[in-house]
Design a protein around this motif. Structure first.
Motif, mmCIF file in Angstrom:
data_model
loop_
_atom_site.group_PDB
_atom_site.id
_atom_site.type_symbol
_atom_site.label_atom_id
_atom_site.label_comp_id
_atom_site.label_asym_id
_atom_site.label_seq_id
_atom_site.Cartn_x
_atom_site.Cartn_y
_atom_site.Cartn_z
ATOM 1 N N VAL A 1 0.853 -1.195 0.000
ATOM 2 C CA VAL A 1 0.000 0.000 0.000
ATOM 3 C C VAL A 1 0.887 1.243 0.000
ATOM 4 C CG1 VAL A 1 -1.680 1.378 1.285
ATOM 5 C CG2 VAL A 1 -1.899 -1.119 1.206
ATOM 6 N N SER A 2 0.631 2.108 -0.955
ATOM 7 C CA SER A 2 1.394 3.335 -1.050
ATOM 8 C C SER A 2 0.441 4.494 -0.755
ATOM 9 C CB SER A 2 1.969 3.403 -2.459
ATOM 10 O OG SER A 2 2.430 4.681 -2.720
ATOM 11 N N LEU A 3 0.831 5.349 0.167
ATOM 12 C CA LEU A 3 -0.043 6.456 0.569
ATOM 13 C C LEU A 3 0.533 7.774 0.088
ATOM 14 C CD1 LEU A 3 -0.622 5.402 4.298
ATOM 15 C CD2 LEU A 3 -2.222 5.094 2.394
ATOM 16 N N ARG A 4 -0.322 8.606 -0.454
ATOM 17 C CA ARG A 4 0.106 9.942 -0.869
ATOM 18 C C ARG A 4 -0.543 10.970 0.026
ATOM 19 N NH1 ARG A 4 0.399 10.750 -7.348
ATOM 20 N NH2 ARG A 4 2.283 9.508 -7.576
ATOM 21 N N ASN A 5 0.101 12.110 0.169
ATOM 22 C CA ASN A 5 -0.483 13.212 0.933
ATOM 23 C C ASN A 5 -0.874 12.806 2.346
ATOM 24 O OD1 ASN A 5 -0.258 14.775 -1.406
ATOM 25 N ND2 ASN A 5 -2.225 14.021 -2.145
ATOM 26 N N VAL A 6 0.028 12.107 3.013
ATOM 27 C CA VAL A 6 -0.189 11.795 4.425
ATOM 28 C C VAL A 6 0.909 12.472 5.244
ATOM 29 C CG1 VAL A 6 -1.352 9.599 4.010
ATOM 30 C CG2 VAL A 6 1.144 9.641 4.272
ATOM 31 N N ARG A 7 0.690 12.523 6.547
ATOM 32 C CA ARG A 7 1.715 13.094 7.423
ATOM 33 C C ARG A 7 2.210 12.019 8.381
ATOM 34 N NH1 ARG A 7 4.228 17.291 8.788
ATOM 35 N NH2 ARG A 7 3.135 18.671 7.340
ATOM 36 N N ALA A 8 3.513 11.808 8.405
ATOM 37 C CA ALA A 8 4.096 10.843 9.327
ATOM 38 C C ALA A 8 4.853 11.610 10.401
ATOM 39 C CB ALA A 8 5.047 9.904 8.592
ATOM 40 N N THR A 9 4.605 11.246 11.649
ATOM 41 C CA THR A 9 5.263 11.923 12.768
ATOM 42 C C THR A 9 6.062 10.895 13.566
ATOM 43 O OG1 THR A 9 3.465 13.524 12.853
ATOM 44 C CG2 THR A 9 4.865 13.378 14.804
ATOM 45 N N LEU A 10 7.283 11.300 13.875
ATOM 46 C CA LEU A 10 8.181 10.416 14.629
ATOM 47 C C LEU A 10 8.093 10.785 16.108
ATOM 48 C CD1 LEU A 10 10.569 8.333 14.124
ATOM 49 C CD2 LEU A 10 12.072 10.314 14.347
ATOM 50 N N TYR A 11 7.909 9.783 16.955
ATOM 51 C CA TYR A 11 7.799 10.008 18.396
ATOM 52 C C TYR A 11 8.935 9.321 19.135
ATOM 53 C CZ TYR A 11 3.019 11.448 17.362
ATOM 54 O OH TYR A 11 1.931 12.095 16.857
ATOM 55 N N LEU A 12 9.524 10.063 20.067
ATOM 56 C CA LEU A 12 10.513 9.478 20.972
ATOM 57 C C LEU A 12 9.915 9.522 22.373
ATOM 58 C CD1 LEU A 12 13.270 8.461 21.939
ATOM 59 C CD2 LEU A 12 14.103 10.823 21.845
ATOM 60 N N ASP A 13 9.766 8.365 22.991
ATOM 61 C CA ASP A 13 9.130 8.264 24.307
ATOM 62 C C ASP A 13 7.830 9.070 24.372
ATOM 63 O OD1 ASP A 13 11.048 6.525 25.319
ATOM 64 O OD2 ASP A 13 12.363 8.172 25.934
ATOM 65 N N GLY A 14 7.057 8.994 23.299
ATOM 66 C CA GLY A 14 5.737 9.619 23.299
ATOM 67 C C GLY A 14 5.691 11.071 22.849
ATOM 68 N N SER A 15 6.854 11.710 22.683
ATOM 69 C CA SER A 15 6.846 13.111 22.244
ATOM 70 C C SER A 15 7.244 13.209 20.780
ATOM 71 C CB SER A 15 7.848 13.951 23.043
ATOM 72 O OG SER A 15 7.558 13.868 24.401
ATOM 73 N N ALA A 16 6.510 14.049 20.040
ATOM 74 C CA ALA A 16 6.813 14.220 18.618
ATOM 75 C C ALA A 16 8.175 14.893 18.463
ATOM 76 C CB ALA A 16 5.729 15.067 17.967
ATOM 77 N N VAL A 17 9.039 14.323 17.605
ATOM 78 C CA VAL A 17 10.358 14.932 17.401
ATOM 79 C C VAL A 17 10.593 15.346 15.953
ATOM 80 C CG1 VAL A 17 11.534 13.883 19.369
ATOM 81 C CG2 VAL A 17 11.449 12.635 17.213
ATOM 82 N N ALA A 18 9.800 14.821 15.017
ATOM 83 C CA ALA A 18 9.960 15.216 13.608
ATOM 84 C C ALA A 18 8.709 14.785 12.869
ATOM 85 C CB ALA A 18 11.185 14.539 13.002
ATOM 86 N N SER A 19 8.450 15.460 11.757
ATOM 87 C CA SER A 19 7.223 15.166 11.029
ATOM 88 C C SER A 19 7.417 15.515 9.557
ATOM 89 C CB SER A 19 6.118 16.018 11.662
ATOM 90 O OG SER A 19 4.914 15.826 10.982
ATOM 91 N N GLU A 20 6.857 14.706 8.685
ATOM 92 C CA GLU A 20 7.013 14.932 7.240
ATOM 93 C C GLU A 20 5.689 14.676 6.538
ATOM 94 O OE1 GLU A 20 9.619 15.908 5.319
ATOM 95 O OE2 GLU A 20 10.872 16.192 7.092
ATOM 96 N N PHE A 21 5.435 15.452 5.492
ATOM 97 C CA PHE A 21 4.215 15.296 4.702
ATOM 98 C C PHE A 21 4.580 14.797 3.313
ATOM 99 C CE2 PHE A 21 1.309 17.015 1.541
ATOM 100 C CZ PHE A 21 0.088 16.582 2.025
ATOM 101 N N GLY A 22 3.867 13.800 2.812
ATOM 102 C CA GLY A 22 4.140 13.323 1.455
ATOM 103 C C GLY A 22 3.737 11.869 1.253
ATOM 104 N N GLU A 23 4.645 11.123 0.599
ATOM 105 C CA GLU A 23 4.345 9.733 0.230
ATOM 106 C C GLU A 23 5.068 8.737 1.115
ATOM 107 O OE1 GLU A 23 4.858 10.550 -4.398
ATOM 108 O OE2 GLU A 23 4.877 8.412 -3.894
ATOM 109 N N MET A 24 4.399 7.619 1.384
ATOM 110 C CA MET A 24 5.055 6.523 2.106
ATOM 111 C C MET A 24 4.486 5.188 1.653
ATOM 112 S SD MET A 24 3.354 6.651 5.863
ATOM 113 C CE MET A 24 3.659 4.917 6.149
ATOM 114 N N LEU A 25 5.112 4.124 2.154
ATOM 115 C CA LEU A 25 4.819 2.798 1.629
ATOM 116 C C LEU A 25 4.886 1.781 2.768
ATOM 117 C CD1 LEU A 25 4.822 1.181 -1.158
ATOM 118 C CD2 LEU A 25 7.285 1.041 -0.871
ATOM 119 N N PHE A 26 3.942 0.817 2.760
ATOM 120 C CA PHE A 26 4.046 -0.311 3.702
ATOM 121 C C PHE A 26 4.772 -1.454 2.997
ATOM 122 C CE2 PHE A 26 0.330 2.016 5.233
ATOM 123 C CZ PHE A 26 0.624 2.122 6.580
#
Ligand SMILES: Cc1cc2nc3c(=O)[nH]c(=O)nc-3n(C[C@H](O)[C@H](O)[C@H](O)COP(=O)(O)OP(=O)(O)OC[C@H]3O[C@@H](n4cnc5c(N)ncnc54)[C@H](O)[C@@H]3O)c2cc1C
Length: 419
Positions: free
Chosen positions: A213-238
């Motif tokens: 599954v390839s997703l377009r126009n989504v936002r992925a947020t990276l969490y360290l110990d529950g706190s957001a540390v970085a975030s990106e908008f665009g395409e990703m893939l499972f």
């Protein structure tokens, strides 16, 4: 040509090394290019899914921004040879380029081989002598000056040596990290090497169920110990192991650091264009309008087919429950999954699978205007071997080309003034 002396030896015939060799020859130097693989540009030929994302039309500051703090080192090289110069170069070599979505620039032919062949022709035109299947094993210095290299038991002498051996990923393309050892052998500091653009392995068993599954126009947020540390908008893939695709690769270096610090998760907002109110209104409307439909079929209208069963299972709502019977709590659970599909990041994939290697020759030991070593006269270092790495989008190759061009130019100039 074994043993024959040259003015400039280039170690590594990848993107950076071919550009360096071609430029040094164009400036009149006698150049020997040593490449350990059977052909030149093996990695270049598989870049950009075989289409080779050569560079990007972002302006200089934005371009540099994609490299993070170390990007500043590249102002020197980019001021001499940048995007317009690169496009003009490929034009001249018979490979016109086109810009696509996101400013990404590719050969108009859509063929990475065309870019690699053009660089090989550039070398050939200038009279560069090329030896493939020749792995350099040692740098020869005399005092603080470069004197040549050793490869396969032979000695090749030259007053200028350009190291362009690339990073330590995709070793089958020849980039096995030899340059780190070679540079260290003459005193260079190597910033620890690690994966920069690398897919991420997740823990949840349901992730591989969405493989492909390839997703377009989504936002992925990276969490360290529950706190957001970085975030990106665009395409990703499972994938079968976890997550990949542009925004995951962009987050991956930070994820690697975070994995050394604590618990790491990625949350995907599947509907980032909708505010909380809008998303909730959308769900209410879908459930109301299709009151008799099964919950599963409502979910089907919201996400790609291969995600439906996973989301239904995670929502803990019976798949066949009628939409009008869905409780507020159940709707909220679906809302939560669409807003923040949370996955545990267990690891990065191995370094050999990285698109780019972070770390490398410490930048304060290299002159950014000439790419000459500050430790050894006549040694030049360019391309991914340096401690620079960028996001996907063509930035890494431009850095390889620009630093290669400048190193070749400066090495040729130095041997001429040295007589
Ligand atoms: C799958 C994939 C896709 C990519 N797609 C893109 C893209 O679309 N756009 C982008 O900007 N970047 C992309 N990259 C990154 C980009 O390919 C690299 O950053 C770039 O190739 C680095 O250039 P380089 O010349 O420094 O190293 P390389 O291209 O790796 O070349 C190094 C060369 O040195 C040779 N060598 C190594 N050791 C020795 C030795 N001891 N003796 C002799 N020769 C030696 C190797 O065989 C190799 O040919 C991609 C990378 C991968 C893996």
């Amino acid at each position: 040509m074994a043993g024959m002396d040259s003015q400039v030896i280039v170690v590594g015939g990848g993107a950076s090394g071919m550009m360096a060799a071609g430029r040094a020859a164009e400036r009149g130097a006698s150049v020997l290019l040593l490449e350990k693989m059977p052909r030149l540009g093996s990695k270049l030929r598989i870049t950009g899914k075989g289409r080779c994302n050569l560079t990007n039309d972002a302006d200089l500051d934005a371009f540099i921004g994609h490299f993070g703090p170390n990007g500043r080192f590249l102002y020197g090289a980019f001021s001499r040879f940048f995007v317009a110069d690169l496009r003009e170069f490929f034009d001249r070599m018979g490979v016109p380029t086109v810009a696509e979505r996101g400013g990404r620039i590719f050969p108009a032919s859509g063929e990475a081989h065309d870019a690699a062949d053009a660089l090989a022709r550039y070398c050939q035109k200038g009279g560069v002598r090329v030896r493939t299947r020749t792995a350099v094993s040692r740098l020869l210095a005399e005092g603080e000056r470069m004197a040549g290299v050793e490869a396969a038991g032979e000695t090749f002498r030259a007053p200028a040596v350009i190291l362009a051996t690339g990073g330590a990923s995709y070793p089958r393309t020849g980039s096995t990290g030899d340059g780190y050892r070679l540079a260290a052998s003459v005193g260079h500091t190597i910033v620890p090497v690690r994966a920069a653009l690398i897919p991420l392995v997740t823990a949840e068993a349901w992730v591989p169920q969405m493989m492909g599954v390839s997703l377009r126009n989504v936002r992925a947020t990276l969490y360290l110990d529950g706190s957001a540390v970085a975030s990106e908008f665009g395409e990703m893939l499972f994938t079968h192991f976890g997550l990949s695709g542009p925004i995951v690769l962009t987050l991956s270096k930070r994820a690697g650091e975070a994995l050394e610090q604590g618990r790491v998760e990625i949350g995907v907002d599947l509907k980032p264009a909708l505010s909380d109110e809008q998303l909730d209104a959308r769900l209410r409307r879908d459930l109301d309008q299709h009151g008799k439909r099964a919950f599963r079929s409502v979910v089907k209208g919201l996400v790609p087919a291969k995600m439906v069963d996973v989301l239904v299972a995670l929502s803990e709502v019976p798949a066949d429950k009628a939409a009008h019977q869905i409780s507020a709590a159940e709707r909220k659970r679906l809302f939560g999954l669409l807003r923040d599909l949370r996955m545990t990041v267990r690891a990065q994939r191995p370094l050999r699978e990285a698109i780019v290697t972070a770390g490398g020759v410490a930048l304060d030991e290299v002159n950014p205007r000439t790419l000459e070593s500050r430790l050894v006269w006549g040694l030049y270092i360019c391309g991914e071997l340096l401690d620079v790495d960028a996001d996907t989008g063509g930035y890494n190759l431009q850095a390889a080309f620009s630093t290669g061009w400048v190193a070749g130019d400066a090495a040729a100039a130095s041997v001429r003034t040295d007589g």
